[in-house]
Motif scaffolding. Sequence first.
Motif, mmCIF file in Angstrom:
data_model
loop_
_atom_site.group_PDB
_atom_site.id
_atom_site.type_symbol
_atom_site.label_atom_id
_atom_site.label_comp_id
_atom_site.label_asym_id
_atom_site.label_seq_id
_atom_site.Cartn_x
_atom_site.Cartn_y
_atom_site.Cartn_z
ATOM 1 N N ASP A 153 -0.042 6.887 1.835
ATOM 2 C CA ASP A 153 0.293 6.801 0.414
ATOM 3 C C ASP A 153 0.933 8.102 -0.052
ATOM 4 O O ASP A 153 0.977 9.083 0.699
ATOM 5 N N GLY A 154 1.398 8.105 -1.274
ATOM 6 C CA GLY A 154 2.099 9.266 -1.804
ATOM 7 C C GLY A 154 1.215 10.296 -2.451
ATOM 8 O O GLY A 154 1.708 11.347 -2.868
ATOM 9 N N GLY A 155 -0.092 10.043 -2.527
ATOM 10 C CA GLY A 155 -0.968 10.917 -3.283
ATOM 11 C C GLY A 155 -1.925 11.756 -2.481
ATOM 12 O O GLY A 155 -2.844 12.349 -3.056
ATOM 13 N N ASP A 156 -1.762 11.825 -1.161
ATOM 14 C CA ASP A 156 -2.650 12.664 -0.358
ATOM 15 C C ASP A 156 -1.866 13.236 0.818
ATOM 16 O O ASP A 156 -0.637 13.260 0.813
ATOM 17 N N TRP A 157 -2.586 13.673 1.846
ATOM 18 C CA TRP A 157 -1.963 14.334 2.998
ATOM 19 C C TRP A 157 -1.194 13.366 3.902
ATOM 20 O O TRP A 157 -0.607 13.800 4.889
ATOM 21 N N THR A 158 -1.189 12.070 3.570
ATOM 22 C CA THR A 158 -0.371 11.122 4.330
ATOM 23 C C THR A 158 0.981 10.893 3.657
ATOM 24 O O THR A 158 1.739 10.020 4.074
ATOM 25 N N ASP A 205 -7.419 6.040 -1.556
ATOM 26 C CA ASP A 205 -8.487 5.059 -1.714
ATOM 27 C C ASP A 205 -8.308 3.979 -0.656
ATOM 28 O O ASP A 205 -7.462 4.091 0.230
ATOM 29 N N PHE A 206 -9.147 2.953 -0.745
ATOM 30 C CA PHE A 206 -8.997 1.787 0.143
ATOM 31 C C PHE A 206 -8.830 0.565 -0.753
ATOM 32 O O PHE A 206 -9.563 -0.412 -0.663
ATOM 33 N N GLY A 207 -7.833 0.656 -1.639
ATOM 34 C CA GLY A 207 -7.602 -0.371 -2.635
ATOM 35 C C GLY A 207 -6.986 -1.639 -2.088
ATOM 36 O O GLY A 207 -6.769 -1.786 -0.878
ATOM 37 N N PRO A 208 -6.663 -2.592 -2.974
ATOM 38 C CA PRO A 208 -6.196 -3.925 -2.558
ATOM 39 C C PRO A 208 -4.961 -3.905 -1.668
ATOM 40 O O PRO A 208 -4.904 -4.658 -0.677
ATOM 41 N N ASN A 209 -3.986 -3.075 -1.963
ATOM 42 C CA ASN A 209 -2.770 -3.058 -1.148
ATOM 43 C C ASN A 209 -3.027 -2.517 0.250
ATOM 44 O O ASN A 209 -2.415 -2.977 1.219
ATOM 45 N N LYS A 210 -3.923 -1.541 0.342
ATOM 46 C CA LYS A 210 -4.281 -1.033 1.667
ATOM 47 C C LYS A 210 -5.023 -2.106 2.462
ATOM 48 O O LYS A 210 -4.774 -2.303 3.658
ATOM 49 N N ARG A 211 -5.922 -2.805 1.788
ATOM 50 C CA ARG A 211 -6.665 -3.859 2.494
ATOM 51 C C ARG A 211 -5.732 -4.995 2.927
ATOM 52 O O ARG A 211 -5.869 -5.537 4.030
ATOM 53 N N GLN A 212 -4.789 -5.340 2.061
ATOM 54 C CA GLN A 212 -3.845 -6.404 2.431
ATOM 55 C C GLN A 212 -3.047 -6.018 3.676
ATOM 56 O O GLN A 212 -2.774 -6.857 4.535
ATOM 57 N N ARG A 264 -20.945 2.793 3.394
ATOM 58 C CA ARG A 264 -20.673 1.431 3.849
ATOM 59 C C ARG A 264 -21.115 0.378 2.834
ATOM 60 O O ARG A 264 -20.808 -0.810 3.005
ATOM 61 N N TYR A 265 -21.810 0.802 1.781
ATOM 62 C CA TYR A 265 -22.217 -0.135 0.737
ATOM 63 C C TYR A 265 -21.128 -0.316 -0.325
ATOM 64 O O TYR A 265 -21.259 -1.145 -1.220
ATOM 65 N N ASN A 266 -20.059 0.459 -0.240
ATOM 66 C CA ASN A 266 -18.966 0.402 -1.210
ATOM 67 C C ASN A 266 -18.391 -1.006 -1.318
ATOM 68 O O ASN A 266 -18.157 -1.678 -0.314
ATOM 69 N N ALA A 267 -18.165 -1.467 -2.544
ATOM 70 C CA ALA A 267 -17.721 -2.848 -2.763
ATOM 71 C C ALA A 267 -16.368 -3.137 -2.124
ATOM 72 O O ALA A 267 -16.164 -4.205 -1.525
ATOM 73 N N ASP A 268 -15.411 -2.205 -2.233
ATOM 74 C CA ASP A 268 -14.100 -2.423 -1.630
ATOM 75 C C ASP A 268 -14.207 -2.564 -0.113
ATOM 76 O O ASP A 268 -13.508 -3.377 0.507
ATOM 77 N N LEU A 269 -15.077 -1.762 0.471
ATOM 78 C CA LEU A 269 -15.235 -1.836 1.923
ATOM 79 C C LEU A 269 -15.927 -3.134 2.336
ATOM 80 O O LEU A 269 -15.573 -3.738 3.359
ATOM 81 N N CYS A 273 -6.084 1.029 13.604
ATOM 82 C CA CYS A 273 -5.508 1.013 12.255
ATOM 83 C C CYS A 273 -6.162 2.086 11.380
ATOM 84 O O CYS A 273 -7.072 1.802 10.614
ATOM 85 N N PRO A 274 -5.694 3.345 11.494
ATOM 86 C CA PRO A 274 -6.193 4.394 10.602
ATOM 87 C C PRO A 274 -5.517 4.309 9.231
ATOM 88 O O PRO A 274 -4.303 4.154 9.138
ATOM 89 N N VAL A 275 -6.310 4.412 8.187
ATOM 90 C CA VAL A 275 -5.819 4.245 6.808
ATOM 91 C C VAL A 275 -6.023 5.544 6.021
ATOM 92 O O VAL A 275 -7.096 6.151 6.081
ATOM 93 N N VAL A 276 -5.003 5.969 5.287
ATOM 94 C CA VAL A 276 -4.985 7.176 4.453
ATOM 95 C C VAL A 276 -5.724 8.341 5.120
ATOM 96 O O VAL A 276 -6.584 8.979 4.519
#
Length: 443
Positions: free
Chosen positions: A360-365, A400-407, A217-222, A313-316
């Motif tokens: 996204d296209g790079g994992d199990w989703t 990841d939980f990058g900018p496009n996912k956050r948007q 939870r200390y991750n900067a993106d989060l 809202c589940p993400v990746v």
Amino acid sequence: MRRPLTIALLLLSMAATAQTFEDHFTRSLNDVMGDVQRRFGIRLKYDMDTTGLKVPYADFRIRPYSVEETLTNILAPFDFKPVYQQKNVWKVKRYEYPRRQPTDGEKLIAYLGSLYNDKAQWEARRDTLRREVAERLGIKPLRQLCLMEKNEFGSPRQHDGYTVQNFRLSTIDGHSVCGSIYAPVALKWKKSHFPQEHDKGRYPLILCPNGHFSGGRYNADLQKRYATLARMGAVCVSYDLWGWGESEDEVGAEAHHTSEAHVMQAYNGLRILDLMLSHKDIDPRRVGVNGGSGGGTQAVLLSVLDDRFTASCPVVSMSAWFDGGCPCESGKPIQLAAGGTCNAELAAMFAPKPMMVVSDGGDWTSTTPNVEYPYLQRIYGFYGAADKVRNVHLPDESHDFGPNKRQAVYQFFIDTFGLDASKLDESKIAIEGENILRYTPKR
């Protein structure tokens, strides 16, 4: 007349071939896999030591028309499996009970879809799933042990348009869950603000269970996500995984890789939900849950266990062919509920309330647009609410939980909870260090 071979010649012949009916045509696994690489022009990688392993009927397992069938046949005696990675590269892996292949997901979704053809049949299945998931998780006895009176809150820290306040909540057996509350105004979270009865509050609530991203939870993106949602008008709660962060101080890091983590992370989320919904400023009509990766798995599970969530809202994370590779997601056999299920069906139990799935296209989703999302739309269609579920798919991105996912997350909660889009500005967010975000500073 043909003369029989002498015993000496026979033994010499057997030694030369080293493969007969009597020894089951056995060969070294490493040798036969080397032949397979040359025959098919592929490269193999391994996640285990194969030294000394022998394959019975080795060459008879080869299928000259299919490298996949060949590898599957050769590895079957060892409970290993071949996993395609990229052009001409395969990885040999141990059997993984929570992970299947995309084609398995397609077959499972087709099977599940055949079990119900209308709302009534679906709801009968849904009710069975809800009951059995809770039973297999073993959550009900713990829910009766909530200690609502032992809550500790630190001083709020004021930032540009939001505050952050750390907390520690007692749970069971002397344990606690720690996290941080991101609020749009300087609310002071004290016991006096948690009456048993209150009018509808002003602020929506979003629980943010964490996945296995670096730093927890200390991750900067989060932090950017929690704080931006707070600036736009929501109260967001971030809290530790079991065995991570301040929980690691209590139970150790190895506790995370246990079935206990599966139970306790769900319990902690429900414990926090109980507390937050008793606050006079929280609107119980707007209660969201949002997490990425393992946090997305938790988000789905929490929505199955508690009907008070009104947006999910589940993400990746959500997939028909991957249940979560950590015991904190699959330590208890909840996927065996009702004869067999998957996270896509568990997510569908949220219908007809608003839900967005980010993939996204790079994992199990990667299969979400063609497999899981149409399935969700069908279930939502039983309620005439297909427009209440959406999918944002990012085919060129990875896990990841990058900018496009956050948007995508921001837009979903703007639309669903009426958040203030004019406050959407991640440049205003102050990234805090771990020692600041811990209720008890790390020594």
